[in-house]
Motif scaffolding. Structure first.
Motif, PDB file in Angstrom:
ATOM      1  N   GLU A   1      -6.577  -9.511 -15.169  1.00 12.72           N
ATOM      2  CA  GLU A   1      -5.584  -8.872 -16.035  1.00 12.72           C
ATOM      3  C   GLU A   1      -5.595  -9.492 -17.437  1.00 12.72           C
ATOM      4  OE1 GLU A   1      -1.296  -7.233 -14.948  1.00 12.72           O
ATOM      5  OE2 GLU A   1      -1.282  -9.384 -15.312  1.00 12.72           O
ATOM      6  N   ASP A   2      -5.021 -10.699 -17.540  1.00 10.04           N
ATOM      7  CA  ASP A   2      -4.904 -11.237 -18.900  1.00 10.04           C
ATOM      8  C   ASP A   2      -5.124 -12.745 -18.986  1.00 10.04           C
ATOM      9  OD1 ASP A   2      -2.659 -11.940 -17.564  1.00 10.04           O
ATOM     10  OD2 ASP A   2      -1.251 -11.430 -19.151  1.00 10.04           O
ATOM     11  N   ARG A   3      -5.633 -13.351 -17.935  1.00  5.89           N
ATOM     12  CA  ARG A   3      -5.825 -14.801 -17.978  1.00  5.89           C
ATOM     13  C   ARG A   3      -7.306 -15.155 -17.840  1.00  5.89           C
ATOM     14  NH1 ARG A   3      -1.626 -14.567 -19.856  1.00  5.89           N
ATOM     15  NH2 ARG A   3       0.272 -15.711 -19.401  1.00  5.89           N
ATOM     16  N   PHE A   4      -7.680 -16.245 -18.497  1.00  9.02           N
ATOM     17  CA  PHE A   4      -9.045 -16.753 -18.385  1.00  9.02           C
ATOM     18  C   PHE A   4      -8.995 -17.972 -17.470  1.00  9.02           C
ATOM     19  CE2 PHE A   4      -8.715 -14.402 -22.224  1.00  9.02           C
ATOM     20  CZ  PHE A   4      -9.942 -13.811 -22.406  1.00  9.02           C
ATOM     21  N   GLY A   5      -9.919 -18.082 -16.558  1.00  5.79           N
ATOM     22  CA  GLY A   5      -9.860 -19.194 -15.605  1.00  5.79           C
ATOM     23  C   GLY A   5     -11.124 -20.026 -15.610  1.00  5.79           C
ATOM     24  N   ILE A   6     -10.954 -21.325 -15.346  1.00  7.45           N
ATOM     25  CA  ILE A   6     -12.127 -22.201 -15.163  1.00  7.45           C
ATOM     26  C   ILE A   6     -11.939 -22.943 -13.839  1.00  7.45           C
ATOM     27  CG2 ILE A   6     -13.518 -24.108 -16.072  1.00  7.45           C
ATOM     28  CD1 ILE A   6     -12.530 -23.498 -18.813  1.00  7.45           C
ATOM     29  N   VAL A   7     -12.945 -22.914 -13.010  1.00  3.01           N
ATOM     30  CA  VAL A   7     -12.903 -23.664 -11.760  1.00  3.01           C
ATOM     31  C   VAL A   7     -13.984 -24.738 -11.842  1.00  3.01           C
ATOM     32  CG1 VAL A   7     -13.187 -23.566  -9.264  1.00  3.01           C
ATOM     33  CG2 VAL A   7     -12.115 -21.663 -10.458  1.00  3.01           C
ATOM     34  N   VAL A   8     -13.546 -26.007 -11.736  1.00  6.75           N
ATOM     35  CA  VAL A   8     -14.506 -27.122 -11.839  1.00  6.75           C
ATOM     36  C   VAL A   8     -14.635 -27.777 -10.465  1.00  6.75           C
ATOM     37  CG1 VAL A   8     -15.105 -29.217 -13.113  1.00  6.75           C
ATOM     38  CG2 VAL A   8     -13.557 -27.549 -14.138  1.00  6.75           C
ATOM     39  N   ARG A   9     -15.860 -27.972 -10.025  1.00  5.28           N
ATOM     40  CA  ARG A   9     -16.083 -28.723  -8.777  1.00  5.28           C
ATOM     41  C   ARG A   9     -16.656 -30.086  -9.160  1.00  5.28           C
ATOM     42  NH1 ARG A   9     -16.709 -23.631  -7.922  1.00  5.28           N
ATOM     43  NH2 ARG A   9     -18.606 -23.677  -9.165  1.00  5.28           N
ATOM     44  N   CYS A  10     -15.926 -31.135  -8.799  1.00  5.20           N
ATOM     45  CA  CYS A  10     -16.396 -32.471  -9.190  1.00  5.20           C
ATOM     46  C   CYS A  10     -16.007 -33.482  -8.126  1.00  5.20           C
ATOM     47  CB  CYS A  10     -15.791 -32.866 -10.540  1.00  5.20           C
ATOM     48  SG  CYS A  10     -14.006 -32.897 -10.491  1.00  5.20           S
ATOM     49  N   ASP A  11     -16.481 -34.711  -8.326  1.00  4.95           N
ATOM     50  CA  ASP A  11     -16.097 -35.783  -7.399  1.00  4.95           C
ATOM     51  C   ASP A  11     -14.621 -36.098  -7.577  1.00  4.95           C
ATOM     52  OD1 ASP A  11     -18.551 -36.037  -6.331  1.00  4.95           O
ATOM     53  OD2 ASP A  11     -19.218 -37.613  -7.723  1.00  4.95           O
ATOM     54  N   GLU A  12     -14.030 -36.565  -6.499  1.00  6.47           N
ATOM     55  CA  GLU A  12     -12.598 -36.859  -6.549  1.00  6.47           C
ATOM     56  C   GLU A  12     -12.299 -37.907  -7.626  1.00  6.47           C
ATOM     57  OE1 GLU A  12     -11.380 -37.264  -2.577  1.00  6.47           O
ATOM     58  OE2 GLU A  12      -9.250 -37.041  -3.043  1.00  6.47           O
ATOM     59  N   ALA A  13     -13.255 -38.825  -7.813  1.00  9.82           N
ATOM     60  CA  ALA A  13     -13.050 -39.903  -8.780  1.00  9.82           C
ATOM     61  C   ALA A  13     -12.911 -39.378 -10.203  1.00  9.82           C
ATOM     62  CB  ALA A  13     -14.220 -40.871  -8.707  1.00  9.82           C
ATOM     63  N   GLU A  14     -13.584 -38.233 -10.472  1.00  9.88           N
ATOM     64  CA  GLU A  14     -13.562 -37.710 -11.843  1.00  9.88           C
ATOM     65  C   GLU A  14     -12.433 -36.712 -12.067  1.00  9.88           C
ATOM     66  OE1 GLU A  14     -17.923 -37.793 -13.795  1.00  9.88           O
ATOM     67  OE2 GLU A  14     -17.636 -36.379 -12.141  1.00  9.88           O
ATOM     68  N   ALA A  15     -11.726 -36.382 -10.988  1.00  9.65           N
ATOM     69  CA  ALA A  15     -10.733 -35.305 -11.051  1.00  9.65           C
ATOM     70  C   ALA A  15      -9.697 -35.528 -12.152  1.00  9.65           C
ATOM     71  CB  ALA A  15     -10.055 -35.142  -9.700  1.00  9.65           C
ATOM     72  N   ALA A  16      -9.207 -36.742 -12.237  1.00  9.96           N
ATOM     73  CA  ALA A  16      -8.140 -37.021 -13.208  1.00  9.96           C
ATOM     74  C   ALA A  16      -8.644 -36.762 -14.628  1.00  9.96           C
ATOM     75  CB  ALA A  16      -7.674 -38.456 -13.055  1.00  9.96           C
ATOM     76  N   ARG A  17      -9.891 -37.170 -14.884  1.00 14.32           N
ATOM     77  CA  ARG A  17     -10.471 -37.002 -16.226  1.00 14.32           C
ATOM     78  C   ARG A  17     -10.621 -35.509 -16.556  1.00 14.32           C
ATOM     79  NH1 ARG A  17     -16.266 -38.420 -16.874  1.00 14.32           N
ATOM     80  NH2 ARG A  17     -16.744 -37.692 -18.966  1.00 14.32           N
ATOM     81  N   VAL A  18     -11.113 -34.773 -15.554  1.00 12.92           N
ATOM     82  CA  VAL A  18     -11.309 -33.336 -15.758  1.00 12.92           C
ATOM     83  C   VAL A  18      -9.959 -32.668 -16.026  1.00 12.92           C
ATOM     84  CG1 VAL A  18     -11.973 -31.187 -14.607  1.00 12.92           C
ATOM     85  CG2 VAL A  18     -13.424 -33.203 -14.407  1.00 12.92           C
ATOM     86  N   GLU A  19      -8.975 -33.043 -15.236  1.00 10.47           N
ATOM     87  CA  GLU A  19      -7.649 -32.428 -15.393  1.00 10.47           C
ATOM     88  C   GLU A  19      -7.081 -32.672 -16.780  1.00 10.47           C
ATOM     89  OE1 GLU A  19      -5.845 -32.299 -10.876  1.00 10.47           O
ATOM     90  OE2 GLU A  19      -5.612 -34.130 -12.061  1.00 10.47           O
ATOM     91  N   SER A  20      -7.248 -33.892 -17.262  1.00  9.62           N
ATOM     92  CA  SER A  20      -6.688 -34.168 -18.588  1.00  9.62           C
ATOM     93  C   SER A  20      -7.474 -33.410 -19.667  1.00  9.62           C
ATOM     94  CB  SER A  20      -6.659 -35.667 -18.868  1.00  9.62           C
ATOM     95  OG  SER A  20      -7.968 -36.130 -19.047  1.00  9.62           O
ATOM     96  N   MET A  21      -8.790 -33.262 -19.446  1.00 15.46           N
ATOM     97  CA  MET A  21      -9.595 -32.507 -20.424  1.00 15.46           C
ATOM     98  C   MET A  21      -9.135 -31.063 -20.497  1.00 15.46           C
ATOM     99  SD  MET A  21     -13.497 -33.852 -20.303  1.00 15.46           S
ATOM    100  CE  MET A  21     -14.051 -32.628 -19.339  1.00 15.46           C
ATOM    101  N   LEU A  22      -8.892 -30.467 -19.316  1.00 15.26           N
ATOM    102  CA  LEU A  22      -8.467 -29.066 -19.261  1.00 15.26           C
ATOM    103  C   LEU A  22      -7.095 -28.900 -19.918  1.00 15.26           C
ATOM    104  CD1 LEU A  22      -9.635 -28.236 -15.628  1.00 15.26           C
ATOM    105  CD2 LEU A  22     -10.582 -27.270 -17.725  1.00 15.26           C
ATOM    106  N   LYS A  23      -6.217 -29.850 -19.620  1.00 20.71           N
ATOM    107  CA  LYS A  23      -4.861 -29.748 -20.193  1.00 20.71           C
ATOM    108  C   LYS A  23      -4.900 -29.894 -21.712  1.00 20.71           C
ATOM    109  CE  LYS A  23      -2.088 -30.982 -16.229  1.00 20.71           C
ATOM    110  NZ  LYS A  23      -1.855 -32.117 -15.348  1.00 20.71           N
ATOM    111  N   GLU A  24      -5.724 -30.809 -22.174  1.00 18.43           N
ATOM    112  CA  GLU A  24      -5.819 -31.019 -23.623  1.00 18.43           C
ATOM    113  C   GLU A  24      -6.365 -29.780 -24.339  1.00 18.43           C
ATOM    114  OE1 GLU A  24      -7.965 -34.632 -24.500  1.00 18.43           O
ATOM    115  OE2 GLU A  24      -6.488 -35.733 -23.300  1.00 18.43           O
ATOM    116  N   SER A  25      -7.222 -29.047 -23.631  1.00 11.88           N
ATOM    117  CA  SER A  25      -7.764 -27.838 -24.268  1.00 11.88           C
ATOM    118  C   SER A  25      -6.747 -26.709 -24.298  1.00 11.88           C
ATOM    119  CB  SER A  25      -8.996 -27.349 -23.515  1.00 11.88           C
ATOM    120  OG  SER A  25      -9.895 -28.383 -23.356  1.00 11.88           O
ATOM    121  N   GLY A  26      -5.643 -26.889 -23.614  1.00 12.24           N
ATOM    122  CA  GLY A  26      -4.587 -25.874 -23.701  1.00 12.24           C
ATOM    123  C   GLY A  26      -4.388 -25.078 -22.432  1.00 12.24           C
TER     124      GLY A  26
END
Lengths: 173, 452
Positions: free
Chosen positions: A135-160
């Protein structure tokens, strides 16, 4: 270390593109996107090569021309119609048939090529798929190691990203 | 149907989805009555066809030398109508025309149903329809094969290719939209759209292949659309019949096809936008541009009429000149002048920007164009056969009730199928409208400023 999926949604194409660029630069895990429109910006940011479907269309087109030649020449030799002693093979009309079959087979190869390459028909939805992404949302699904999850999450949040959830937390909608 | 809520002047993606999906909500009694009316006419026409199959072509008005008349006129008319769809969906896509996004799905749908209608007429015209497959090459013990030097064989290939490619191109555009409808629907509709969407999810991988294939298919459809009506015109131009045997036929027919096709798009869209409440998505800006295409092609067609007359005079061929004299001033001369009035004179009104956005005026003008283009085909096809090379062979032609009812049935078939589509599948491409949302916003702003 187990692999997990992080699902994020964006209201804006530009933010999604920015997140894709950052993920690529950081080289964390692998990811795919969902979008309601064919976005050239996202495609460019992901940086994959051009779709191989063009080779299928080319193959279809060439086989169409060859089929056209085979049926026109073949049937002419089968039913030899002598028209006032003129050459048996009339090339100009054969071009019409070859052209039509080139378009026909090129199109059919293209259509079924897209289905095959994009994995449809299917009954299983990709992890993280959500109806809103059509409909109107863009999505990104990232598959990564659990250890990197926090970093990925903060990157996604920072991008908006409006929403960032891990797959085990994601509720079916 | 209740009045549609106006969409905001700066619509979001969601507003577009809602406006389009709202059209697909369950229909009322009036809609089903209309569908019933259309298909009753189709059933009556089918009855006449069955009678013709049973008793032979003698029930039609076809007599020597006029063996091609209303059926072939209808065939050419409907193939012509089909042309605007591919023009709008493929050619204007390659040119990146901004106004095409809102109208292309409706135009393409019209194409599919118009070709499906056109394809029936060569079959209806066959005395022994059960032998239709003789047009195609297939192995047989007599080694008998179609003659590929005949334009009728080219036509069988061209029209069936056109139908297949248009249908694939249209289906491809529909997949992402149907996937959207799947998310919003409930009950049996959800199952229906889920099956049609084939599991489309809009991932980057899917879009990457989709965009490339869409571009290539548009590239293939562009020469195809020009070739199909050229091939149809060669059905006539390749014969040495006076009035048919002319080198201008291919471009002349292609221009006429686009002219009649775009006029038909307007004829269908004007009532449709009102009845389905999608006036906000099909704005004056869209109609203004469609009307400009009609005007341009009208001028091309008028030029072709003049060229045709000039060539006849300049060649000095007395037989050709006599055929044209009969066309202009013979017993069917009135048809020629109706055609000139409808195709060359009335569309000149579209030079006025006010008329181009006046829906009522535009609708009436496009109906005149449709009438004019039907007469054009009739004048060329049947008219040229009445006054042939040998004056001793000259004869008239009077259509029978069978031909008239089958013609009426073909219009009902076309409109009925289109009406069914408009209610069950997205008649406006949500995906493409979202892609070009900037232009929709601009058009809406223009409309609102005008209204204020």
């Amino acid at each position: 270390m187990s692999t997990i999926a992080i699902i994020s949604s964006f209201a804006d194409e530009t933010q999604c593109v920015q997140a894709v660029e950052e993920l690529r630069a950081a080289q964390v895990g692998d990811f795919n996107t969902f979008s309601p429109i064919p976005s050239h910006k996202i495609e460019h940011a992901i940086g994959r090569s051009k779709s191989p479907v063009r080779w299928l269309v080319l193959a279809g087109g060439i086989s169409g021309v060859l089929t056209g030649l085979a049926i026109t020449i073949g049937t002419t030799y089968e039913w030899r119609l002598n028209a006032g002693g003129r050459p048996l093979l009339s090339w100009p009309p054969f071009i019409v048939i070859c052209f039509e079959l080139m378009v026909l087979l090129g199109g059919i190869f293209g259509f079924f090529g897209v289905l095959m390459l994009s994995g449809v028909p299917t009954t299983t939805m990709a992890p993280g798929y959500d109806g809103r992404f059509g409909e109107d949302r863009f999505g990104i699904v990232v598959r990564c190691d659990e250890a990197e999850a926090a970093r990925v999450e903060s990157m996604l949040k920072e991008s908006g990203a409006e929403e960032v959830v891990r797959e085990d937390e994601a509720q079916p909608r | 149907m209740a009045a549609a809520p106006k969409i905001p002047v700066e619509p979001s993606y969601r507003d577009i989805d809602r406006s389009v999906l709202r059209v697909m909500e369950p229909a009322g009694l009036a809609y089903w009555a209309w569908i019933g009316f259309c298909f009753t006419l189709v059933a009556i026409a089918a009855g006449f066809w069955l009678r013709q199959i049973y008793s032979g072509l003698g029930v039609t008005g076809l007599r020597q030398p006029v063996m091609w008349a209303i059926y072939i006129t209808n065939f050419v008319f409907w193939v012509g109508i089909a042309h605007s769809g591919t023009l709008i969906s493929a050619i204007l896509f390659l040119f990146r025309t901004k106004w095409r996004t809102a109208v292309y799905r409706a135009a393409e749908t019209m194409t599919i149903f118009a070709v499906a209608t056109a394809g029936l007429f060569p079959l209806i015209h066959l005395g022994r329809v059960w032998f239709f497959y003789w047009l195609l090459p297939y192995p047989n013990q007599r080694y008998l094969q179609p003659d590929f030097r005949s334009p009728l064989v080219w036509d069988a290939f061209a029209v069936s290719t056109y139908l297949t490619i248009s249908a694939l191109f249209w289906t491809m555009g529909l997949i992402p939209d149907v996937a959207n409808a799947r998310e919003a629907a409930t009950g049996w509709r959800k199952k229906f759209y889920t099956a049609l969407a084939m599991g489309w999810q809009g991932t980057d991988r899917q879009w990457r292949h989709y965009s490339m294939a869409y571009l290539l298919m548009a590239g293939l459809a562009t020469p195809l659309v020009l070739s199909v009506h050229s091939v149809v015109s060669w059905d006539f131009a390749m014969a040495i019949n006076p009035g048919w045997h002319s080198t201008i036929f291919a471009p002349y027919f292609v221009a006429g096809a686009i002219f009649s096709g775009v006029a038909m798009v307007i004829t269908l869209l004007i009532p449709m936008r009102k009845l389905l409440g999608i006036e906000d998505l099909l704005t004056e800006w869209h109609f203004d541009n469609l009307a400009k295409v009609v005007l341009l092609t009208s001028l091309v067609v008028s030029y072709a009429y003049i060229t045709e007359a000039f060539m006849t005079w300049y060649t000095g061929d007395p037989i050709e000149q006599m055929t044209f004299h009969m066309r202009y001033f013979g017993p069917w001369g009135w048809m020629y002048w109706v055609m000139v009035l409808c195709n060359c004179v009335i569309p000149l009104l579209l030079f006025s920007p006010r008329i181009r956005v006046n829906m009522r005026a535009l609708w009436i003008i496009t109906i005149f164009v449709n009438i004019g283009m039907w007469f054009e085909r009739f004048v060329i096809i049947a008219g040229s056969l009445t006054a042939n090379i040998e004056p001793s062979q000259w004869a008239g032609y009077r259509p029978s009730i069978t031909e008239i009812m089958i013609t009426v049935g073909s219009f009902a078939w076309f409109v009925g199928l289109f009406s069914l589509f408009a209610k069950f599948l997205p008649i406006i491409s949500m995906t493409e409208l979202k892609e070009g949302i900037v232009w929709l916003r601009k058009a809406l702003k223009m409309d609102r400023v005008k209204a204020a």
